[in-house]
Motif scaffolding. Structure first.
Motif, short mmCIF file in Angstrom:
data_model
loop_
_atom_site.label_atom_id
_atom_site.label_comp_id
_atom_site.label_asym_id
_atom_site.label_seq_id
_atom_site.Cartn_x
_atom_site.Cartn_y
_atom_site.Cartn_z
N VAL A 194 57.72 31.67 38.64
CA VAL A 194 57.06 32.95 38.89
C VAL A 194 55.82 32.69 39.74
O VAL A 194 55.05 31.76 39.46
CB VAL A 194 56.63 33.63 37.57
CG1 VAL A 194 55.83 34.89 37.85
CG2 VAL A 194 57.84 33.96 36.72
N GLY A 195 55.64 33.51 40.78
CA GLY A 195 54.45 33.42 41.60
C GLY A 195 53.66 34.71 41.50
O GLY A 195 54.19 35.79 41.79
N VAL A 196 52.41 34.62 41.07
CA VAL A 196 51.58 35.81 40.84
C VAL A 196 50.37 35.79 41.77
O VAL A 196 49.54 34.88 41.69
CB VAL A 196 51.11 35.90 39.38
CG1 VAL A 196 50.45 37.25 39.13
CG2 VAL A 196 52.26 35.67 38.42
N SER A 197 50.27 36.80 42.63
CA SER A 197 49.18 36.86 43.60
C SER A 197 48.13 37.88 43.18
O SER A 197 48.43 38.90 42.57
CB SER A 197 49.75 37.25 44.97
OG SER A 197 48.71 37.44 45.92
N ALA A 198 46.88 37.59 43.54
CA ALA A 198 45.77 38.53 43.32
C ALA A 198 44.71 38.26 44.37
O ALA A 198 44.35 37.11 44.61
CB ALA A 198 45.19 38.36 41.92
N LEU A 199 44.23 39.30 45.01
CA LEU A 199 43.20 39.12 46.04
C LEU A 199 41.81 39.49 45.54
O LEU A 199 40.82 39.16 46.16
CB LEU A 199 43.55 39.96 47.28
CG LEU A 199 42.75 39.59 48.54
CD1 LEU A 199 43.16 38.20 49.04
CD2 LEU A 199 42.98 40.61 49.65
N LEU A 200 41.73 40.14 44.41
CA LEU A 200 40.45 40.62 43.89
C LEU A 200 40.06 39.89 42.62
O LEU A 200 40.92 39.59 41.78
CB LEU A 200 40.53 42.13 43.60
CG LEU A 200 41.02 43.02 44.75
CD1 LEU A 200 41.23 44.44 44.25
CD2 LEU A 200 40.04 42.99 45.92
N THR A 201 38.79 39.66 42.44
CA THR A 201 38.33 39.02 41.21
C THR A 201 38.58 39.93 40.01
O THR A 201 38.75 39.46 38.89
CB THR A 201 36.83 38.70 41.30
OG1 THR A 201 36.11 39.90 41.62
CG2 THR A 201 36.56 37.66 42.37
N THR A 202 38.62 41.23 40.26
CA THR A 202 38.83 42.18 39.16
C THR A 202 40.30 42.23 38.73
O THR A 202 40.59 42.69 37.62
CB THR A 202 38.38 43.59 39.58
OG1 THR A 202 39.02 43.94 40.83
CG2 THR A 202 36.88 43.65 39.75
#
Length: 220
Positions: free
Chosen positions: A147-155
């Motif tokens: 599984v690859g989980v992306s997030a661009l925001l610290t929130t």
């Protein structure tokens, strides 16, 4: 084996020439080159060179995108021929990717998915704003290895941990590796939430995926 044709295949990927890659794939089939030969000794060589040049700083993000798209164009021609022969390209594993719930950024995630697909992974891209439970459901549905989980925001990156917990809640975590990425994500964060790895770019994500899937298969 037509060395000049194979070299042209590799070059079409290196140059990111989608139309050339598609045409060369068809030319290979017309000349009796097997689909596996075309993939492994032609197009993949180009993709490997792209990775090396990117690592050295000689190629940049747009070059990666173009190369991956050229590779996909070639595979679109070659994979039906593989299936018709009853053979398959060596699929490395199944990967579920997505941008975590609350976040709608997808450029990095999409590039990682494209590069994974071009390098031999079967990719299931859930898109953006994906709930942790949706990751777990897709893993169960397709029998994913990773599984690859992306997030661009610290929130929103704090919700990457929720995906791991969702996998744990339904008993899937022991059988699937989790990698995380995104601008605010670090190796330390990955370790803190119990992920199996982190990469800061698409080339690194491919290498990480290879090692994680191989490790997971050894454990089975």
């Amino acid at each position: 084996m037509n060395k000049a044709l194979l070299a042209a295949m590799a070059q079409s990927v290196l140059d990111g020439e989608i139309d050339d890659a598609r045409a060369l794939a068809q030319q290979a089939l017309d000349q009796g080159v097997t689909p596996l030969e075309a993939i492994n000794h032609g197009f993949v060589r180009g993709l490997d060179e792209v990775g090396e040049e990117y690592a050295c700083g000689d190629l940049f993000l747009p070059d990666l995108v173009a190369a991956a798209e050229a590779m996909k164009a070639a595979l679109a021609v070659l994979e039906p021929a593989l299936q018709a022969q009853g053979s398959t390209w060596n699929m490395l594993g199944k990967v579920v990717i997505g941008t975590i719930q609350g976040d709608i950024h997808d450029i990095g995630k999409t590039l990682v998915g494209t590069m994974l697909s071009a390098n031999g992974f079967q990719v299931y891209d859930l898109g953006v704003n994906v709930a942790p439970e949706a990751f777990a459901a897709k893993v169960r549905e397709v029998g994913a290895d990773l599984v690859g989980v992306s997030a661009l925001l610290t929130t929103t990156m704090i919700r990457q941990k929720d995906v791991i917990e969702a996998l744990e809640d339904v008993g899937l975590r022991p059988g699937v590796k989790v990698m995380v990425g995104g601008a605010p994500v670090t190796t330390e964060w990955a370790e803190q939430i119990g992920a199996d790895g982190f990469s800061e770019d698409a080339i690194g994500a491919v290498a990480l995926a290879r090692s994680l899937v191989a490790a997971g298969q050894e454990q089975r």
